[in-house]
Design a protein around this motif. Structure first.
Motif, short mmCIF file in Angstrom:
data_model
loop_
_atom_site.label_atom_id
_atom_site.label_comp_id
_atom_site.label_asym_id
_atom_site.label_seq_id
_atom_site.Cartn_x
_atom_site.Cartn_y
_atom_site.Cartn_z
N VAL A 122 0.74 -1.42 -0.09
CA VAL A 122 0.10 0.18 0.16
C VAL A 122 0.87 1.25 -0.20
O VAL A 122 1.76 1.31 0.82
CB VAL A 122 -0.92 -0.09 1.06
N VAL A 123 0.66 2.09 -0.97
CA VAL A 123 1.61 3.41 -1.02
C VAL A 123 0.76 4.13 -0.25
O VAL A 123 -0.52 4.79 -0.57
CB VAL A 123 1.82 3.73 -2.62
N VAL A 124 1.36 4.95 0.57
CA VAL A 124 0.71 5.93 1.57
C VAL A 124 1.33 7.40 1.27
O VAL A 124 2.60 7.55 1.44
CB VAL A 124 0.85 5.60 2.88
N GLY A 166 -3.86 -0.82 -10.34
CA GLY A 166 -4.37 -1.73 -9.32
C GLY A 166 -3.55 -1.58 -7.95
O GLY A 166 -3.67 -2.33 -7.04
N THR A 167 -2.74 -0.61 -7.85
CA THR A 167 -1.98 -0.36 -6.46
C THR A 167 -2.81 0.17 -5.25
O THR A 167 -3.44 1.12 -5.84
CB THR A 167 -0.78 0.46 -6.60
N ARG A 168 -2.70 -0.42 -4.31
CA ARG A 168 -3.53 0.14 -3.16
C ARG A 168 -2.86 1.58 -2.79
O ARG A 168 -1.75 1.53 -2.67
CB ARG A 168 -3.65 -0.66 -1.99
N ILE A 169 -3.79 2.52 -2.55
CA ILE A 169 -3.39 3.88 -2.25
C ILE A 169 -4.00 4.58 -1.03
O ILE A 169 -5.31 4.28 -1.19
CB ILE A 169 -3.34 5.02 -3.39
N ALA A 170 -3.32 5.03 -0.16
CA ALA A 170 -3.82 5.74 1.14
C ALA A 170 -3.08 7.13 1.27
O ALA A 170 -2.15 7.32 0.60
CB ALA A 170 -3.65 5.00 2.42
N PHE A 184 -8.85 7.79 -6.11
CA PHE A 184 -7.78 7.07 -6.10
C PHE A 184 -7.26 6.19 -5.02
O PHE A 184 -6.63 5.40 -5.00
CB PHE A 184 -6.49 7.74 -6.64
N PHE A 185 -7.94 7.04 -3.87
CA PHE A 185 -7.39 6.48 -2.51
C PHE A 185 -8.53 5.42 -1.73
O PHE A 185 -9.75 5.82 -1.53
CB PHE A 185 -7.34 7.81 -1.44
N GLU A 186 -7.78 4.48 -1.14
CA GLU A 186 -8.69 3.66 -0.36
C GLU A 186 -9.09 4.33 1.01
O GLU A 186 -10.23 4.15 1.57
CB GLU A 186 -7.78 2.51 -0.22
N ARG A 187 -8.24 4.88 1.72
CA ARG A 187 -8.43 5.61 3.03
C ARG A 187 -7.65 7.04 2.90
O ARG A 187 -6.55 7.07 2.29
CB ARG A 187 -7.95 4.71 3.91
#
Length: 211
Positions: free
Chosen positions: A14-16, A113-117, A138-141
Motif C-alpha cells: 500500500v503506497v501511503v 491496481g496498486t492500493r493507495i492511501a 484514487f485513495f482507499e483511505r
C-alpha cells in the motif's frame, strides 16, 4: 494524462502519500504575501507564531479559531471574526493546490491496481475537502492527523494506519517531503521515500514495482 494512459502496479503493498508539498504545491510567494498582508502585523513575528501553534492544530487539540487567536496573541493582533475567517481562507487555499505531475503518478498507481492511501498532518478542516475532492477516487483511505490525535513522525500514527489498512509495516510504502517523517516510518520497517519531485518519485516506485 488520464489514469488509463499508463499503469504502475506494486502488488502486495500500500503506497501511503503525504499531502502538503507532495501532492500539493508549496504555497506560492504571492499566497504567503497575501496572508501576511491580511494579518497586518510584523511578517517575521507572524511567521514564527504561525509555525509555533501548528502542531496543536494538526494534532486536533486546537480548534481552527483558537489557532488563529493564539497567533493573534503572539503577534499583538486584534483581528475581527471576519478577519480570522479571511486568514483561514487565505491559508487553506494556499495549501490545497495540486501538483499535476504527482497527480499523474497517483493515477498510474490506481490504474495498475496498486492500493493507495493518504496520511497528512492536517487540521480537521482538511478532512472533508480531501475526501470529497476529485482525487479522492484514487485513495482507499484518507487519514488526517487531527482526527487521530497523533502526528507524524510519532510511531503510533504509522502503526494505526497499518492496522486500519490491514497490513504489516513491511507492506507499507510511505512518501513524505519531510525527512524526519520518512525516518519515523522507516524505523518501523516501512519502505520510505523522501519526496523531492515527481520524476524521482516515479523512478523510486518503478524500482519497487520491478522487484
Amino acid at each position: 494524462m488520464t489514469d488509463t494512459a499508463r499503469a504502475l502496479s506494486i502488488p502486495n503493498r500500500v503506497v501511503v502519500f503525504d499531502y502538503g508539498e507532495v501532492i500539493s504545491r508549496s504555497p506560492s510567494e504571492a499566497s504567503r504575501a497575501a496572508l501576511e498582508a491580511l494579518a497586518g502585523v510584523d511578517p517575521q513575528r507572524f511567521r514564527v507564531a504561525y509555525e509555533a501553534h501548528r502542531d496543536g492544530l494538526d494534532r486536533g487539540t486546537t480548534s481552527i479559531r483558537d489557532y488563529w487567536m493564539l497567533v493573534a496573541a503572539d503577534t499583538g493582533a486584534d483581528w475581527s471574526e471576519a478577519r480570522i475567517h479571511e486568514l483561514w481562507v487565505a491559508d487553506f487555499t494556499g495549501w490545497i493546490s495540486v501538483d499535476p505531475a504527482v497527480f499523474d503518478v497517483i493515477a498510474e498507481l490506481h490504474a495498475g491496481g496498486t492500493r493507495i492511501a493518504l496520511l497528512s498532518n492536517a487540521g480537521f478542516d482538511f478532512a472533508s475537502p480531501f475526501r470529497y475532492s476529485p482525487i479522492a477516487r484514487f485513495f482507499e483511505r484518507m487519514f488526517v492527523s487531527a482526527e487521530m490525535l497523533k502526528l507524524k513522525p510519532e510511531a503510533d500514527i504509522y502503526l494505526e494506519v497499518a492496522r486500519e489498512l490491514g497490513i504489516s509495516c513491511a507492506e507499507m510504502v510511505f512518501i513524505d517531503n519531510k525527512q524526519v517523517n520518512v525516518d519515523g516510518a522507516v524505523s518501523l520497517g516501512i519502505t520510505g521515500h523522501h519526496f523531492v519531485g515527481a520524476a524521482e518519485l516515479r523512478r523510486f516506485l518503478q524500482t519497487i514495482s520491478d522487484r
